[in-house]
Design an enzyme around this catalytic site. Structure first.
Site, mmCIF file in Angstrom:
data_model
loop_
_atom_site.group_PDB
_atom_site.id
_atom_site.type_symbol
_atom_site.label_atom_id
_atom_site.label_comp_id
_atom_site.label_asym_id
_atom_site.label_seq_id
_atom_site.Cartn_x
_atom_site.Cartn_y
_atom_site.Cartn_z
ATOM 1 N N ASP A 34 15.279 -71.912 60.704
ATOM 2 C CA ASP A 34 15.750 -71.205 61.898
ATOM 3 C C ASP A 34 17.025 -71.896 62.378
ATOM 4 O O ASP A 34 16.990 -73.057 62.793
ATOM 5 C CB ASP A 34 14.661 -71.242 62.969
ATOM 6 N N ASP A 213 11.538 -54.932 43.644
ATOM 7 C CA ASP A 213 10.167 -54.858 44.123
ATOM 8 C C ASP A 213 9.461 -53.667 43.488
ATOM 9 O O ASP A 213 10.024 -52.578 43.356
ATOM 10 C CB ASP A 213 10.192 -54.713 45.645
ATOM 11 N N GLU A 282 9.594 -56.619 39.267
ATOM 12 C CA GLU A 282 8.211 -56.978 39.592
ATOM 13 C C GLU A 282 7.287 -55.870 39.104
ATOM 14 O O GLU A 282 7.354 -54.743 39.595
ATOM 15 C CB GLU A 282 8.033 -57.156 41.100
#
Length: 549
Positions: A34, A213, A282
């Site tokens: 972060d 994906d 994938e």
């Protein structure tokens, strides 16, 4: 700027086959670093931590989705493919990240989700508005059966039917995942072109490739035929948890369709106009995953490599299991190229999943770097992070919330990365993070391991360097993998280099016979076994690599 004029990134040589045998570091951006104090990781945080990534010696990073999204599935529900969600930064931040990575010789792969979008994507907003608008056929719509039920028996990976009723069109739309993730209709050539345009947008910004994906979910059966039932003895939980009825079907009509290969050829042709771009697909299929991997990576007009799930399953990879997986590759995917992984953002971290101690973790890290194929390691794997125990009230993952407590979801592997155990939230963020940082993870932090010569972090650096130093490990031929008791044995060979490898995957010491010839031990800092009179003594979890002389 076109692909033919794209400049070569600073610090990177043009090698179109760089992906073959590469080591790729997966980053889950929400949980890496972060940089702006909002409790969520971002792109500038990744850029800030690039020295750590480069120190591992990896070839590339793979960044999970950071596109504009309502975040119902944490970025895998995209509402704008060509922009950065404000949670993660801006396009300028992404450009800076690519520049920082390339300066340090690290390529950048991004995660494209092309099978579905968010229901807030402008394409779907228009598509659902009527049956006659310009995007009406961009998603998979179907009329109900006469009794009002869905058009067939297809199921969602996230539970329940794979169809959602829409009152605007009085039709069902298909969703393989959440109801807020409608599936695109890639039978429509306009949809294909739009997705190719998305790929070109990012290639022109300097990315070096894509992790695709659910690459085998792009097309559905036009006739919407029912999936057949799957016999109970053939079911496994490598794709969906055992409690999910998705495992009860043989998914031959809602995915794995032959039309996929033609689209992959179009996408590959686009990438081939760039200096050295690559595709990691994938493949999500519990029954035919390796076979599909072989189909999708064979030749020069499909994906370069596909992500293999065999070592992401719960099955412990003992010697027999490793030999069986490698035999499967030889039988159904010998002409393809696998990308191996032990952990990722969707499964329980492998140190917990397999119950590995420090010695076993070292052995499997070296084994991963010695297998034929490319390699993905997941952030925190180099630290040996165990799975976090996230209480129900802190869960964010809709998958875990749906199937709790039998399946606790994916948050346990997605908790923030520990940088310094002496700092608040282990140095990830100065404020409360989106997921809690487990107290025990502080002791695994980078700052602590840097000071310990025996830490797993240093071992990962050594084994990655070993892979780079030896062409036989990176890209050489691999003999059949044999299991004898708890030991696996195989050879790797490239040009004049020939290596013999043995791994004792147990807590029991063992003696093995070395193949005939003259050998010398390789990489003593990662294995330590030395042949004596044609024999090797391997202690518990001890590997050995011998080089022919």
């Amino acid at each position: 700027m076109t692909g033919n004029t794209l400049p070569v990134a600073t610090g990177l040589s043009i090698d179109k086959d760089w992906w073959r045998g590469a080591v790729i570091y997966q980053i889950y951006p929400r949980s890496f670093q972060d940089s702006n104090g909002d409790g969520v990781g971002d792109l500038l945080g990744i850029a800030e931590r690039m020295p750590h990534i480069a120190s591992l010696g990896v070839d590339a990073i793979w960044i999970s989705p950071f596109f504009t999204s309502p975040m119902k599935d944490f970025g895998y529900d995209v509402s704008n493919y060509c922009d950065v969600d404000p949670l993660f930064g801006t396009l300028a931040d992404f450009d800076w990240l690519v520049e920082r990575a390339h300066e340090q010789g690290v390529k950048v792969i991004i995660d494209l989700v092309l099978s579905h979008t968010s229901d807030l994507h402008p394409w779907f907003v228009e598509s659902r508005s009527s049956r006659t608008n310009p995007h009406a056929d961009w998603y998979v719509w179907a009329d109900p059966k006469p009794d009002g039920t869905p058009p067939n028996n297809w199921l969602s990976i996230f539970g329940g039917p794979g169809w959602q009723w829409d009152a605007r069109r009085c039709q069902y739309y298909m969703h393989n995942f959440l109801t807020s993730q409608p599936d695109l209709n890639l039978h429509n050539p306009d949809v294909q072109q739009a997705l190719l345009d998305v790929a070109q947008f990012w290639l022109d910004r300097g990315v070096d490739g894509f992790r695709l994906d659910t690459i085998n979910f792009y097309f559905h059966d036009k006739e919407l035929r029912n999936n057949p039932a799957l016999p109970s003895e053939e079911r496994n939980d490598s794709i969906a948890p055992a409690v999910n009825p998705y495992n009860h079907q043989n998914h031959i009509y809602d995915k794995n369709r032959p039309e996929n290969l033609d689209f992959l050829a179009r996408l590959r042709a686009l990438l081939d106009t760039y200096p050295a771009a690559t595709i990691v697909g994938e493949v999500g299929d519990a029954q035919r995953g390796m076979e599909i991997l072989g189909e999708y990576t064979k030749g020069n007009d499909r994906a370069h490599m596909c992500y293999a799930f065999e070592f992401l399953a719960n099955d412990f990879p003992d010697a027999a299991r490793v030999a069986d997986v490698m035999d499967l590759v030889d039988r159904v995917a010998a002409q393809g190229w696998a990308c191996w992984a032990f952990s990722n953002h969707d499964v329980v971290r492998h140190t917990t999943r397999w119950g590995l101690d420090h010695a076993a973790s070292r052995a499997y890290a070296l084994l991963l770097m010695c297998l034929r194929g490319s390699v993905c390691i997941y952030q925190g794997e180099e630290l040996g992070l165990p799975e976090a125990d996230v209480p129900f009230e802190a869960l964010q993952d809709p998958y875990g919330i749906e199937f709790w407590p039998e399946f606790k979801g994916r948050d346990g592997c997605r908790t923030p990365f520990p940088w310094d155990g002496k700092l608040q939230n282990a140095g990830f963020s100065p404020v409360l993070p989106w997921l809690p940082v487990p107290y025990e993870h502080h002791g695994y932090a980078v700052a602590e391991q840097e000071l310990d010569p025996g830490a797993l972090l240093h071992h990962y650096r050594r084994v990655i360097q070993l892979r780079h130093d030896h062409p036989a490990l990176r890209n050489g031929r691999q003999s059949p993998v044999r299991a004898e008791g708890h030991v696996i044995q195989f050879e790797r060979e490239q040009n004049e280099e020939r290596l013999f490898l043995a791994f004792n995957l147990s807590e029991e010491p063992v003696d093995i016979k070395v193949p005939r010839g003259e050998w010398q031990a390789l990489g003593q800092d990662v294995n330590g076994a030395i042949p004596l009179d044609g024999w090797l003594h391997l202690g518990p979890w001890q590997p050995c690599i011998l080089a022919a002389v």
